[in-house]
Write an enzyme that holds these catalytic residues in place. Structure first.
Site, mmCIF file in Angstrom:
data_model
loop_
_atom_site.group_PDB
_atom_site.id
_atom_site.type_symbol
_atom_site.label_atom_id
_atom_site.label_comp_id
_atom_site.label_asym_id
_atom_site.label_seq_id
_atom_site.Cartn_x
_atom_site.Cartn_y
_atom_site.Cartn_z
ATOM 1 N N ASP A 91 -6.578 -65.516 32.167
ATOM 2 C CA ASP A 91 -6.301 -67.300 31.984
ATOM 3 C C ASP A 91 -5.168 -67.096 32.929
ATOM 4 O OD1 ASP A 91 -6.416 -70.305 30.992
ATOM 5 O OD2 ASP A 91 -4.813 -69.045 29.379
ATOM 6 N N GLU A 128 -4.944 -70.303 38.187
ATOM 7 C CA GLU A 128 -5.562 -71.491 39.708
ATOM 8 C C GLU A 128 -4.191 -71.188 40.747
ATOM 9 O OE1 GLU A 128 -4.780 -71.873 36.344
ATOM 10 O OE2 GLU A 128 -6.964 -71.794 36.151
ATOM 11 N N ASP A 164 -9.573 -76.044 29.457
ATOM 12 C CA ASP A 164 -8.805 -76.713 28.221
ATOM 13 C C ASP A 164 -9.663 -78.230 27.538
ATOM 14 O OD1 ASP A 164 -7.467 -74.133 28.213
ATOM 15 O OD2 ASP A 164 -5.298 -75.577 28.914
HETATM 16 C C1 GLC Z 1 -4.228 -72.068 28.361
HETATM 17 C C2 GLC Z 1 -5.787 -71.724 28.405
HETATM 18 C C3 GLC Z 1 -6.590 -71.435 26.535
HETATM 19 C C4 GLC Z 1 -5.528 -70.700 25.919
HETATM 20 C C5 GLC Z 1 -3.671 -70.822 26.153
HETATM 21 C C6 GLC Z 1 -2.589 -70.235 25.821
HETATM 22 O O1 GLC Z 1 -4.092 -73.541 28.273
HETATM 23 O O2 GLC Z 1 -6.766 -72.846 29.293
HETATM 24 O O3 GLC Z 1 -7.610 -71.540 27.013
HETATM 25 O O4 GLC Z 1 -5.096 -70.794 24.693
HETATM 26 O O5 GLC Z 1 -3.417 -71.168 27.500
HETATM 27 O O6 GLC Z 1 -2.638 -68.480 26.407
#
Ligand code: GLC
Length: 782
Positions: A410, A413, A485
């Site tokens: 995650d 980017e 998200d």
């Molecule tokens: C980011 C991710 C989301 C995750 C959050 C906490 O917003 O896109 O899916 O739950 O981080 O890790």
């Protein structure tokens, strides 16, 4: 001799550019043959044109002398084919190069390229006035826009599936709660397909800097263009005669998905906020008690000690014990991992990174600091092979050794709170040094690659499941991708379908959205509808943000739980069909989820905003998404065949229809003649079921075939012939079914086959046979 070469270089070298005005490519000054094609020097640039297959031609244009050839997306840049030159008598203003399938006409003064197919039809041509131009370092390629031209693809992009008239940028961005027109989002797939005059072509602009695509947006209806803030005009032209062939050629270049672990295709229950060992065990237990099929519980950031990656918090005192118990219940765990390494002396990942120079730096050598979940963080420089190896090795001890087999990448980017990373941050060293400007769009790809390669090596021939948010072309070789998200709304549910279908037509087959929406609380109706669509998404994952209600299926009340159970059961019954569809993606790049233009390219109805969310799931199923507040749907059934409603076998002719769609009956149709392999209801993918392969056939008028594929679902043994594959052919004329002799060395998990006939007689007819490896011919009922 050396001086002579230098002198020659001066004579033919393109002139220095003037930054205040735009500059054009100019006229052809000289040409010479090179490996796989030709090099051309023009007044203001160098050009290389090479062939990678009869239908794939690379065009590389630069104002700098060509340096080392490099791509983040493509493993081998050696041209694997070649161009021939044709001499035209009497016309000195044109160069003609060609392959067996394509012809390139290059006008010399000024330089411009037009590509024709073998029928002599123009597929794509430079705009005669603007061609390739520079403005400072920014390079653009202007192409003629045909009056009826449409565009599909470009990966994870909002808007209509037909991109005509829209403008997009590629600049990987953390975009929480993005809107239905937000751009850019998390990933960069600079590949699109143009459709006009009953012809198709594709372009992959392999430039990782911030890039732009203007599909005829604005007042000018005669041209479209694409370009980037820096780097080469480096693109691959695909001239295959169908979308399918273009996808084949594009994925031959950028890679295919490996077969995913079968368990990752089961249902995945996720939430930001599950934060202790007992909670994971309780959720696993409840799924089993309530007989809700599922395979995965996902662990978001709360499992870590202060959000330090590669650690566990003391709320998980016995990770191995927890995973052992989960596995006994048939569950796998996926853990999240972020790139930010907490700045904390004594923390191993931090100390390793500092000692070995693994982190990205400001010019001058100070290590860059950005703020993410753990507070101040450094960021691994994934462009360095040593960093990729180090990163990958870190998964063994805390995760793999405890039994974790899934790794969710995650924030890559990369994201940091409240600010853009400064563009001048440096990655790599020596001649490989690059700034964030060139690396940002590939940071997520490189993180996913490091994770995949490291975990694959650590897992002893088991397949890891890797999921990523940011990506660049080629990511399909390493990872699945989800759409970040999203929001709990009908609009987002449908937008998500378009995102997925655009990602899959852009070469990334293993995709999904956060079912139910990440931000917000879905109504029970929205949740049920979204779950029923999740059945038809390659990645089926329910995920929620910490600020919103818990969303395990049983929390929606007894009546809704019954509906959700039925939905989950359907996913598990369809797994043999889904897995066979993944095999196609693995070998030919044909995705599981297919926007209708893949098969019905020139049918204008499929681009109609009313119908653009419909898609094929595998070869034979058509899914028509419907909002949660509608119980009647306007659907369009394409082609010339008849379609059967999956839920009740009602037959429809192709065309538009209004059909009922109560919450527990999403309009899904099956093409007449379809063969769909299914299995009995199981609670997870490790359960054997009743040992019967259910081969469903819907009566048709033609010969239809299906490639059935199975393997152990867990290891890479399939790469060494340990698979079970057979062609299944339904011949409507002789009313028979042929199961060809099986190929491969794997023994099917099914010992019996039950033929289930739809539309043959009054009701559904079934008959059971032993499932033999030799060829079987079965006569079907009249
Ligand atoms: C980011 C991710 C989301 C995750 C959050 C906490 O917003 O896109 O899916 O739950 O981080 O890790």
């Amino acid at each position: 001799m050396f001086a002579a070469v230098l002198l020659l270089g001066c004579i033919t070298s393109p002139k220095a550019q003037d930054n205040r005005l735009s500059e054009q490519i100019g006229n052809v000054k000289s040409t010479k043959a090179i490996v796989g094609g030709y090099e051309i020097v023009t007044t203001n640039a160098w050009v290389r044109i090479t062939a990678y297959s009869p239908t794939t031609i690379r065009i590389r244009i630069s104002q700098q002398l060509f340096g080392e050839d490099h791509s983040f997306a493509i493993d081998s840049l050696m041209p694997s084919s070649g161009l021939n030159e044709a001499k035209v008598k009497g016309d000195s203003n044109v160069l003609i190069y060609g392959t067996d399938s394509l012809t390139l006409f290059i006008k010399k003064a000024p330089f411009s390229i037009s590509v024709y197919n073998k029928k002599g039809e123009e597929l794509c041509a430079d705009d005669t006035a603007l061609r390739v131009s520079w403005f400072g370092n920014k390079v653009s390629c202007y192409k003629k826009l045909h009056p009826d031209e449409r565009f599909i693809g470009l990966g994870e992009k909002t808007g209509n599936i037909d991109r005509r008239g829209a403008f997009y940028q590629h600049w990987n961005t953390d975009a929480p709660a993005y809107g239905s027109n937000t751009d850019p989002l998390y990933s960069t797939i600079p590949f699109f397909i143009g459709i006009h005059d009953q012809n198709v072509y594709g372009i992959f602009f392999d430039n990782t800097n911030k890039s732009y695509f203007n599909f005829g947006g604005g007042a000018d209806e005669e041209l479209f263009h694409f370009g980037a803030d820096d780097g080469e005009m480096n693109y691959y032209f695909f001239g295959g005669s169908s979308v399918t062939q273009i996808l084949k050629d594009y994925t031959a270049l950028t890679g295919h998905t490996p077969m995913p672990p079968l368990w990752s295709l089961g249902f995945q229950q996720s939430r930001w906020g599950y934060d202790n060992q007992q909670q994971f065990l309780d959720i696993a237990k409840t799924f089993r008690e309530k007989k809700l099929p599922a395979d995965v519980i996902v662990s978001d950031i709360a499992y870590m000690d202060n959000y330090k990656v590669f650690t566990w918090s003391n709320r998980f005192p016995d990770v191995k014990g927890m995973l052992t118990q989960m596995k006994q219940m048939g569950f796998d765990m996926v853990t999240i991992i972020d790139p930010g390494i907490k700045v904390e002396p004594g923390y191993k990942a931090y100390e390793d990174g500092i000692a070995n120079n693994y982190f990205a730096k400001y010019p001058g050598g100070r290590t860059y600091i950005g703020h993410v979940w753990p507070g101040s963080c450094h960021f691994p420089d994934f462009t360095k092979p040593a960093v990729r190896t180090w990163w990958g090795n870190n998964f063994k001890q805390p995760y793999v050794n405890n039994g974790v087999r899934g790794f969710w990448n995650d924030m890559n980017e990369p994201a940091a709170w409240g600010k853009e990373f400064p563009n001048l941050i440096e990655f790599g060293e020596g001649k490989y040094k690059k700034t964030l400007y060139t690396v940002k769009n590939v940071y997520g790809l490189l993180m996913a690659k490091s994770t995949y390669e490291g975990t694959k090596a650590a897992m002893n021939n088991q397949r890891p499941f890797v999921l990523t948010r940011a990506a660049y072309s080629g990511v399909q070789k390493y990872s699945a991708q989800w759409t970040g998200d999203n929001v709990s709304s009908d609009e987002h549910m449908l937008l998500g379908i378009r995102l997925l279908n655009s990602m899959t037509v852009s070469g990334v087959p293993f995709v999904g959205t956060d079912v139910g929406g990440f931000i917000g609380n879905p109504t029970p109706e929205l949740f049920i509808r979204w779950m029923s669509l999740g059945v038809y998404a390659p990645l089926f994952r329910n995920h929620t943000c910490i600020n919103y209600n818990y969303r395990e299926p049983w929390l929606f009340g007894e009546e809704n739980t019954i509906k959700l159970r039925k939905i989950l059961e359907q996913r598990y019954q369809l797994l043999p069909y889904l897995y066979s569809a993944f095999y196609q993606a693995h070998v030919s790049g044909m995705p599981v989820n297919r926007m209708l233009p893949i098969n019905y390219t020139f049918n204008e109805k499929v681009y109609d905003e009313k119908y653009q969310n419909e898609f094929l799931f595998g070869d034979n199923m058509l899914v028509c998404p419907v909002e949660s507040n509608k119980s009647v749907a306007d659907v369009y059934l394409p082609g010339n065949s008849q379609w059967y409603r999956f839920s009740n076998n009602q037959v429809y002719d192709s065309g538009s229809h209004f059909v009922v769609s109560p919450l527990d009956d999403l309009p899904v149709f099956v093409k007449a003649g379809a063969i769909i392999p299914m299995q009995s209801i199981v609670q997870n993918t490790k359960e054997k079921g009743d040992g019967i392969l259910y081969l469903h056939i819907w009566k048709g008028n033609e010969k239809c075939s299906f490639v059935y594929y199975e393997d152990d679902g867990e290891t890479y043994a399939y790469e060494n012939s340990s698979f079970y594959k057979r062609n299944i052919i339904y011949d409507a004329l002789s009313n028979s079914l042929l199961l060809d002799k099986k190929e491969g060395n794997y023994t099917s998990k099914f010992t019996k086959v039950k033929i289930v006939l739809h539309g043959f007689g009054k009701g559904v007819e079934e008959k059971e046979y032993a499932y033999k490896d030799e060829s079987m011919i079965i006569r079907l009922l009249e």
